[in-house]
Design an enzyme around this catalytic site. Structure first.
Site, short mmCIF file in Angstrom:
data_model
loop_
_atom_site.label_atom_id
_atom_site.label_comp_id
_atom_site.label_asym_id
_atom_site.label_seq_id
_atom_site.Cartn_x
_atom_site.Cartn_y
_atom_site.Cartn_z
CD GLU A 60 19.29 -1.00 15.49
OE1 GLU A 60 19.37 0.18 15.15
OE2 GLU A 60 18.52 -1.82 14.93
N GLY A 309 15.80 -12.80 7.47
CA GLY A 309 16.82 -13.56 8.17
C GLY A 309 17.78 -14.32 7.28
CG ASN A 334 27.09 -4.14 9.06
OD1 ASN A 334 28.29 -3.90 8.93
ND2 ASN A 334 26.65 -5.31 9.51
CD GLU A 337 25.26 -9.08 8.21
OE1 GLU A 337 24.60 -9.20 7.15
OE2 GLU A 337 24.74 -9.04 9.33
#
Length: 420
Positions: A60, A309, A334, A337
């Site tokens: 999120e 990250g 997801n 990307e």
């Protein structure tokens, strides 16, 4: 019903705090900033208009990046208060939003009791509360009331989550009625959210399509690829507990037409890095960790992505990407990307949390669904051995991601009605 819910929260609080302490053995961040989880904060934002954005965890928080960037630009006299529930989400936000300096501060969202939420509101006096994706907290919404409009953006709700929520009946429908704006990802999400009583539901698409790949991530990906050398790379990204063993066993059984590719595994949860390293060692594979590549290089059968990250960098360094959480019935993750980076994408049979995005990517030819780990390795082998097919599929993936951009601008346009 909400009074009963509040009482249950207070009764459960010792267990919740105990679990937090226990999780801190593997992830020390859970033992930091405890006062914030109870609604006590040292930071104040006097002199600023405050926009409150809540992003529970890593996914999120990363999804919120284009929205937060747009809000920072659109409201120059405002400060963003970004709240989380997990230390990994907080760490991700710290890395993503350092560029905004004092314009953005971070905190943990307090537990959903009336007193704790009211302390948060008194401390930060937000003009609006923006919840990301699926975060609906009854006491938070009630405490905001008519003073602070609540928006649920990039909102999604699976059929499974709908059925779970319906068990709470009036508690959830009252919360739904208290949300001033819902910006849903799809028509199906919008229909399910309307069933909870939300009065104003618009379909805006997914903000995740608007995420810009940072130049630094591309540079790190190129550096990582140089360390890997000539090996083809199969990335298994955001894998969940149980999936790595299936993938490693299939990799061990696989007969490759040429040299075996480097298997790069990036677990979704950092507290599992050591567990996955142990699984690799049990099977006798040579292993390198991302954190040790500077000293050791990347010459191994398995590379463990044990950093936070850097998911864009991992995608940039691979030839074929598998998106985890989908081999087992966990709902998937997801896939936008890797598509945005023009990588061929493989997913398992269980993608109900991202159903439409996955089906659209498959229909556009940028992704392929596989039945199990053996089929995953077989399909990866085919693509790795066919550069033309791999390149064509990557181009279709990139075109799919580009076609769905624009949700951020649509969402900010709707939020303008509520801010100030």
């Amino acid at each position: 019903m909400r009074a009963f819910y509040s009482v249950m929260w207070y009764l459960a609080l010792p267990l919740v705090l105990g679990r937090l302490w226990w999780r801190g053995f593997k992830e020390p961040g859970y033992r930091q900033h405890w006062r914030e989880r109870l609604g006590f904060y040292r930071t104040r934002v006097a002199g600023w208009h405050t926009i409150w954005v809540h992003a529970v965890s890593v996914g999120e928080t990363r999804a919120a990046e284009p929205l937060i960037d747009a809000l920072i630009e659109a409201y120059p006299d405002s400060r963003i208060v970004l709240t989380h529930m997990t230390p990994t989400g907080r760490a991700t936000g710290r890395a993503l939003f350092a560029k905004h300096g004092e314009r953005l501060i971070q905190a943990y969202l307090p537990y959903d009791t009336v007193g704790m939420v009211n302390r948060f509101i008194r401390q930060f006096t937000p003009r609006i509360c923006i919840l990301m994706e699926t975060e609906v907290w009854p006491n938070l919404i009630a405490a905001c009331g008519e003073r602070i409009p609540v928006a649920l953006v990039n909102a999604r709700l699976s059929e499974r989550s709908l059925k779970r929520g319906q068990r709470f009946g009036k508690l959830m429908t009252d919360a739904g009625r208290g949300i001033a704006l819902v910006a849903a990802q799809t028509e199906a999400d919008a229909a399910r959210l309307r069933s909870f009583g939300a009065p104003n539901v618009e379909v805006t698409g997914s903000i995740k399509f608007d995420v810009v790949v940072p130049d630094a991530a591309l540079e790190t990906g190129a550096w990582l690829r140089a360390k890997i050398g000539a090996h083809k790379v199969l990335l298994c990204a955001s894998t969940r507990d149980g999936e790595e063993a299936l993938i490693l066993d299939a990799y061990q059984r696989m007969t490759w037409a040429g040299p075996a590719p480097l298997l790069m595994i990036v677990p979704r949860h950092p507290q599992r890095f050591d567990d996955v390293a142990a699984l690799v060692a049990e099977r006798g594979f040579s292993l390198r960790r991302r954190s040790a590549i500077d000293n050791e290089g990347a010459d191994a059968q398995v590379l463990l992505g044990d950093s936070m990250g850097e998911m864009f960098a991992y995608y940039a360094a691979c030839d074929v990407a598998f998106v985890g959480g989908s081999l087992l019935p966990l709902g998937g993750q997801n896939l936008i990307e890797p598509c945005a980076l023009g990588k061929p994408v493989l997913v398992g049979p269980h993608t109900f949390n991202f159903a439409l995005a996955t089906e659209d990517a498959i229909a556009d030819g940028g992704a392929i669904r596989v039945a199990d780990a053996a089929a995953l390795l077989s399909e990866a082998s085919r693509l790795l051995g066919d550069p033309a097919a791999r390149a064509a599929m990557g181009e279709r993936a990139a075109a799919y991601a580009q076609r769905h951009r624009g949700a951020t601008a649509r969402t900010v346009g709707l939020l303008r009605r509520l801010i100030y």
